[in-house]
Each structure stands twice: as structure tokens, then as C-alpha cells.
Design an enzyme around this catalytic site. Structure first.
Site, PDB file in Angstrom:
ATOM      1  CB  THR A 166      -3.600   4.173 -24.165  1.00 25.59           C
ATOM      2  OG1 THR A 166      -3.957   4.827 -22.946  1.00 25.59           O
ATOM      3  CG2 THR A 166      -4.255   2.834 -24.255  1.00 25.59           C
TER       4      THR A 166
ATOM      5  CB  THR B 221      -2.900   2.687 -20.764  1.00 23.35           C
ATOM      6  OG1 THR B 221      -2.661   4.063 -20.617  1.00 23.35           O
ATOM      7  CG2 THR B 221      -3.771   2.212 -19.624  1.00 23.35           C
TER       8      THR B 221
ATOM      9  CG  ASN C 221      -3.929   7.900 -17.117  1.00 24.11           C
ATOM     10  OD1 ASN C 221      -4.755   7.815 -18.011  1.00 24.11           O
ATOM     11  ND2 ASN C 221      -4.016   8.804 -16.172  1.00 24.11           N
TER      12      ASN C 221
ATOM     13  CG  ASP D  95      -7.983   6.459 -16.367  1.00 25.53           C
ATOM     14  OD1 ASP D  95      -7.987   7.622 -16.794  1.00 25.53           O
ATOM     15  OD2 ASP D  95      -7.584   5.493 -17.037  1.00 25.53           O
TER      16      ASP D  95
ATOM     17  CB  SER E 157     -10.294   1.644 -18.776  1.00 23.45           C
ATOM     18  OG  SER E 157      -9.574   1.753 -19.972  1.00 23.45           O
ATOM     19  CB  SER E 158     -11.816   5.319 -22.601  1.00 26.67           C
ATOM     20  OG  SER E 158     -12.393   6.209 -21.703  1.00 26.67           O
TER      21      SER E 158
ATOM     22  N   GLY F 153      -5.608   6.956 -26.520  1.00 19.44           N
ATOM     23  CA  GLY F 153      -6.124   8.327 -26.562  1.00 19.44           C
ATOM     24  C   GLY F 153      -7.207   8.629 -25.545  1.00 19.44           C
ATOM     25  N   GLY F 154      -7.212   7.936 -24.415  1.00 15.65           N
ATOM     26  CA  GLY F 154      -8.146   8.246 -23.337  1.00 15.65           C
ATOM     27  C   GLY F 154      -9.586   8.211 -23.808  1.00 15.65           C
TER      28      GLY F 154
HETATM   29  N1  GLY Z   1      -5.909   5.603 -19.046  1.00 19.22           N
HETATM   30  C1  GLY Z   1      -6.829   5.759 -20.068  1.00 19.22           C
HETATM   31  C2  GLY Z   1      -7.895   4.751 -20.062  1.00 19.22           C
HETATM   32  O1  GLY Z   1      -7.702   3.659 -19.551  1.00 19.22           O
HETATM   33  O2  GLY Z   1      -8.949   5.005 -20.553  1.00 19.22           O
END
Ligand code: GLY
Length: 566
Positions: free
Chosen positions: A373, A391, A393, A415, A444-445, A466-467
């Protein structure tokens, strides 16, 4: 001879005077762009210098990143904008990918009913319908200054795709690291593999991408979601078992959502709501931390990391159950972001011992119903602030280029929660709220966040890649700035820890914890593990005493600060 000598001196003096005037004009008070690519940051600054506003600049930077940062800034993915306008309006735009109409809940389960990570991450089925182009064009149309045409905004990106850009050490390293995976796809191989390894100073030309960007410059949304580009995407899907159809592309539309807003002491926090979990969780955790005297706790001390971990445990337990795409799921945002809920959950925190995650479940409220991301941001001197996290992902998404169109596809479908209670690529678990359904956006994060001071002036924009680790990184950066008084560059550089309820572990960056602190945390019954990769990579801008300060994470960059100011 004497005269020509004199002329040379005059010429040198004139050059020196012009350089000095230019240097003085770059006094960091006019605007700033922070992104993962110096070329893309400079594109944004150039747009500001041409009279564009922060929105023009962020869109130009975004398209430039699609060329210069293919691992994440790509137009084959999706993202979120969080912005605050000079006239005081808070905005968030959701241009997250959507599940294709042919998707279904068990699509990543094998014949034994087990989650098949390879299909979820590496196949054409892993791609959601891309949202980035629609989102960037909407931002430009609705919030751009109107002084620059779409062609002018896209011109730098087209230039760097058509004529190439110089690969820096970070990008060369990354291209080489993914060489084997690139080799599995003909379209990807053509662009990202060269005979010898990539080195700093090589030039990469992306002709097909230049063509796609020109079609967008000429036809806007239709240049991507219809016509030649759409044909190429669908052909790529049909040849390789992917699910995206022409109708999916035609139907794609980004959506303005109400940002989540909270307060932390005398600051206002504006962030991204569902389908991101980031904003709600950051505000929920700040509401918890507000009950403690963080100023007196040293950053990364035993007491600080223990409190942070217990706070994160509670918030991520809520994430797993409560949050999903708001078009499909009733998200209890009011509950999660309320001060009362934080107080109620606070009773589960003991400062003397870790509470095992197995003893923590998501909360309910009796009285109410309820890796790759990138983040980039722009602040202009008028007071506009825009931050985008975008992102594919994982790095380079599913590593499949749409052949002929020159861009990589996302693997965002991972996700979703493919199987209840089974972790995805980030180890995040989920249930019904985030189950796969046609047309739904995966949770998402991503946490693009803006902070206002007590006069409602924007003083900070920050986000991260970073997810699952994005949310806790943003939280730690905010605390470092708002409680510990660090400037954004120092706050971003400070080593971080991360925990997310499950697995029941504190991941820590090498430099974050001393041996003594590790021992003390173990004595509090925490399980610790050194982080195998960095705990998120963050970019942001802070406005302090009238000057813009940029923060650009050293993690993942071998080329220093990639941000620009003027
Ligand atoms: N793909 C990571 C997020 O959207 O959290």
C-alpha cells in the site's frame, strides 16, 4: 579574452542570484507533498507552483505514482481520500475495489473447504474491480482548482511512462526481489524483467501504460472503464480465469462517505470510515489512551507498550466482528468511536498483567444497536489538505499486468474474510461482516488521517502502508506528536510495536524495545516476537509555526526522504 572572462563571471553571478532567489522561494511555507517517490512528489509541487491547489496536486502525484511506484501506486487498485478544505469541510472518498458480480463467498476455499492462499493472492480471481482512476478523476472534478486541465494534470505521468524514469536503489532492489514472481506472467515479464538485474540509474519505459494514461487524459473515466482499456482488462480476465466483466467496469463508481471524526484532548481527528477499519480503530484507541497520562510514559517503555498492546487487543477484537462495507453491513461506528464505549472497554485493561486474547471478545453495548500500500499527501498554503492511501494489496498485487494496458492488477479480494476465523495474508480474521459478496468492498486497514488544532486549523496529515499494521502505526505516530511533542519526521522514524488481538503477540521492531523492556513485558505475560518486516511505512506532513515539515519513512526506502516542499 579579458572581456569574455568578465562575461563569464557576470553569467555565474546571475546564475547564483537566480538560484538564491529560487532557494528563498522554497522556504517550506507554500506547500508540501509527501509520497514514496521523489519524482511523484516533485510532480505535485510543480502543479502547486503552476497555481493548482492540493487536490490538483494530489491527483497529479497519484497518476505519477502509477508510473514511478508500480508496486503500490498503481491504477489497477483502489484507495481512500481523506481531506479538509480551506473553507473547513471534511471529506472522504471511497474508491476501494469492489468484488465482481461473479464472485461468491467460498471462492477461495479448496475441495476440502480450506482457504487456498495461492488462489486468493496469485490468481486473476484475486482482483477486485479497480477504483483508483474513478476516484482520482472525481477528486479533480469536485475539488480541483479548475485552473489545470486533465491533460495538464496527467502530462507528467504520461511523460515518465513514455520516456522512462530513472530507477532508484529502492525500486531496483524491489524489482530484483520479485523477479521470479514477475517471470510467471508474460505481460509482467515484458515490463519488469530485464536481462540483467536492475541497478540504480537504469531507465524503465512503460509504453503501454503511457497509452492507457493518454486514453484517460482524453476520455476521462471512459478511457479506463470503457473502450480499449476495458477490452484489455476483460480479455486478460477471460484468458486467465478472472471474474471482472465489462458490466463490472461500467458499474464502478467511487462513493463519498462521512469521515469518522473524534477528538483527542484538544485536537480533532478526521479519518476514514468503513469500508476501512482504520479511522474507527484509531479513534477508539485514542479514546482509550486519553484516560491515561501518556506524557509521563516514555515512548516504548514497558508501561507504554503494555498499555498500547491492551488497547490494540480490544480494538482489533471489535474489528473482526463489527466492521465491513457499509453498503452491506450496519457498522456500529457511533458505538466504537464514543468516549463512553472506550470507558466501558477500559475496565478490561489491567496495568499489572496482559489479558490473553482468548479472554477478549468483541464488545457490545447494552443500550445501543448497534504489505503493499502507499500513502501520499499534499498541504497547500490556502489550508487545503488531502491524504490518499492506495493499494494493490500485496506488493505488485497479484503480479499480473493487464497485457497491452501496462498496469498491474490488485489482489484485494484477499482482504475479505474467505473463511470465518481464518487469517488472511495479514493474519486478520473476520466473520459475516466481511464475507465475500458480489459488489461488496473488502474491509481495509488504510487510515488516511488529518488532525485539526483547537482553532480547527489542519496541522497534520498522516497515513501508512502495511496492512493490519497501518492502524497501530498511525496511532503511535499521533501519540508521538500530540503527547510526546515530536515532529512528524522523528515521530515516523521512532521504532514501533504492533499487536492485533490475534495472534496474541507483540511484534516489535529491533530498535524499539530494550532487553530489559522485553523481559518486563514477558513478566506481564506478554508473548513477543521480533517483526520480520517493518511495522508499516508512513508518509505525512505537519504544519508547525507556518512551515511545512515532511515525514517520509526510512523503512522500505534506501533513497532517503522522498517528499518535497517549496
Ligand atoms: N490491502 C490492505 C488494506 O487495505 O488494508
Amino acid at each position: 579574452m579579458k572581456n569574455s572572462y568578465k562575461n563569464l563571471i557576470y553569467l555565474l553571478l546571475a546564475i547564483f542570484a537566480t538560484w538564491q532567489a529560487w532557494e528563498l522561494s522554497r522556504d517550506n511555507t507554500n506547500g508540501a507533498v509527501s509520497s514514496t517517490s521523489k519524482i511523484a512528489s516533485d510532480v505535485g509541487i510543480d502543479i502547486l507552483q503552476q497555481g493548482g491547489n492540493a487536490f490538483d496536486a494530489i491527483v497529479a502525484t497519484g497518476f505519477a505514482l502509477a508510473v514511478t511506484s508500480p508496486s503500490n501506486g498503481n491504477i489497477g487498485g483502489g484507495g481512500f481520500l481523506v481531506a479538509h478544505t480551506a473553507d473547513g469541510k471534511s471529506v472522504s472518498l471511497d474508491f476501494r475495489e469492489k468484488a465482481p458480480r461473479l464472485s461468491y463467498q467460498q471462492m477461495f476455499l479448496n475441495e476440502n473447504g480450506d482457504y487456498d492462499r495461492t488462489v486468493a493472492l496469485e490468481s486473476h480471481k484475486s482482483s477486485g474491480v479497480p477504483g483508483t482512476v474513478n476516484g482520482l478523476l472525481k477528486i479533480l472534478n469536485d475539488y480541483g482548482s479548475g485552473k489545470l486541465t486533465l491533460e495538464e494534470i496527467l502530462a507528467p505521468a504520461i511523460h515518465y511512462a513514455e520516456n522512462g524514469f530513472i530507477v532508484n536503489t529502492t525500486t531496483a532492489y524491489s524489482f530484483n526481489a520479485y523477479r521470479d514472481q514477475f517471470g510467471k506472467d508474460d505481460g509482467t515479464k515484458k515490463i519488469f524483467i530485464k536481462e540483467n538485474e536492475w541497478t540504480n540509474g537504469d531507465v524503465i519505459v512503460q509504453k503501454d501504460l503511457a497509452k492507457t494514461l493518454r486514453l484517460i487524459a482524453q476520455f476521462g473515466n471512459k478511457g479506463f472503464y470503457e473502450g480499449e482499456t476495458a477490452d484489455l482488462i476483460v480479455e486478460e480476465m477471460n484468458k486467465n480465469g478472472g471474474l471482472i466483466t465489462k458490466q463490472d467496469l461500467l458499474d464502478y463508481d467511487s462513493v463519498y462517505r462521512a469521515p469518522v471524526v473524534g477528538t483527542y484532548k484538544d485536537h480533532t481527528i478526521i479519518s476514514m470510515g468503513p469500508p476501512s477499519s482504520g479511522g474507527a480503530l484509531v479513534i477508539q484507541m485514542l479514546n482509550t489512551l486519553e484516560n491515561f497520562d501518556l506524557k509521563s510514559m516514555k515512548r516504548n517503555s514497558t508501561e507504554f507498550v503494555h498499555l498500547l498492546t491492551e488497547t490494540q487487543r480490544l480494538a482489533y477484537a471489535d474489528r473482526a466482528t463489527h466492521l465491513g462495507d457499509p453498503d452491506f453491513w450496519n457498522n456500529p461506528i457511533e458505538m466504537l468511536t464514543s468516549k463512553e464505549y472506550a470507558k466501558e472497554r477500559l475496565t478490561l485493561i489491567s496495568m499489572n498483567t496482559a489479558t490473553p486474547s482468548s479472554e477478549i471478545a468483541h464488545g457490545t453495548w447494552k443500550d445501543k444497536e448497534s504489505v503493499e500500500t502507499t500513502h501520499y499527501s499534499v498541504m497547500d498554503k490556502k489550508g487545503n489538505v488531502a491524504g490518499i492511501t492506495t493499494t494493490l494489496n500485496l506488493s505488485y498485487g497479484n503480479k499480473k499486468v493487464v497485457d497491452g494496458a501496462g498496469f498491474l492488477l490488485n489482489n484485494e479480494m484477499d482482504d475479505f474474510s474467505s473463511k470465518p476465523g481464518v487469517g488472511n495474508a495479514f493474519g486478520l480474521i473476520g466473520f459475516d461482516a466481511n464475507a465475500i459478496q458480489p459488489f461488496k468492498r473488502p474491509l481495509s486497514s488504510m487510515t488516511p488521517t488529518i488532525v485539526l488544532n483547537s482553532n480547527n486549523e489542519a496541522i497534520l496529515t498522516v497515513g501508512a502502508a502495511g496492512g493490519a499494521r497501518i492502524i497501530t502505526a498511525v496511532l503511535q505516530i499521533l501519540v508521538s506528536i500530540l503527547d510526546h511533542g515530536l515532529e512528524i519526521d522523528e515521530a515516523i522514524d521512532t521504532p514501533r510495536t504492533h499487536s492485533q488481538w490475534l495472534p496474541d503477540q507483540i511484534f516489535y521492531e529491533k530498535e524499539s524495545l530494550s532487553k530489559k523492556t522485553i523481559q518486563e513485558l514477558k513478566e506481564l505475560n506478554h508473548t513477543l516476537e521480533p517483526a520480520k518486516y517493518s511495522i508499516a511505512r508512513s508518509h505525512g506532513i505537519q504544519l508547525k509555526n507556518g512551515k511545512f515539515i515532511t515525514g517520509s519513512d526510512k523503512r522500505g526506502s534506501r533513497d532517503g526522504n522522498q517528499a518535497s516542499t517549496y
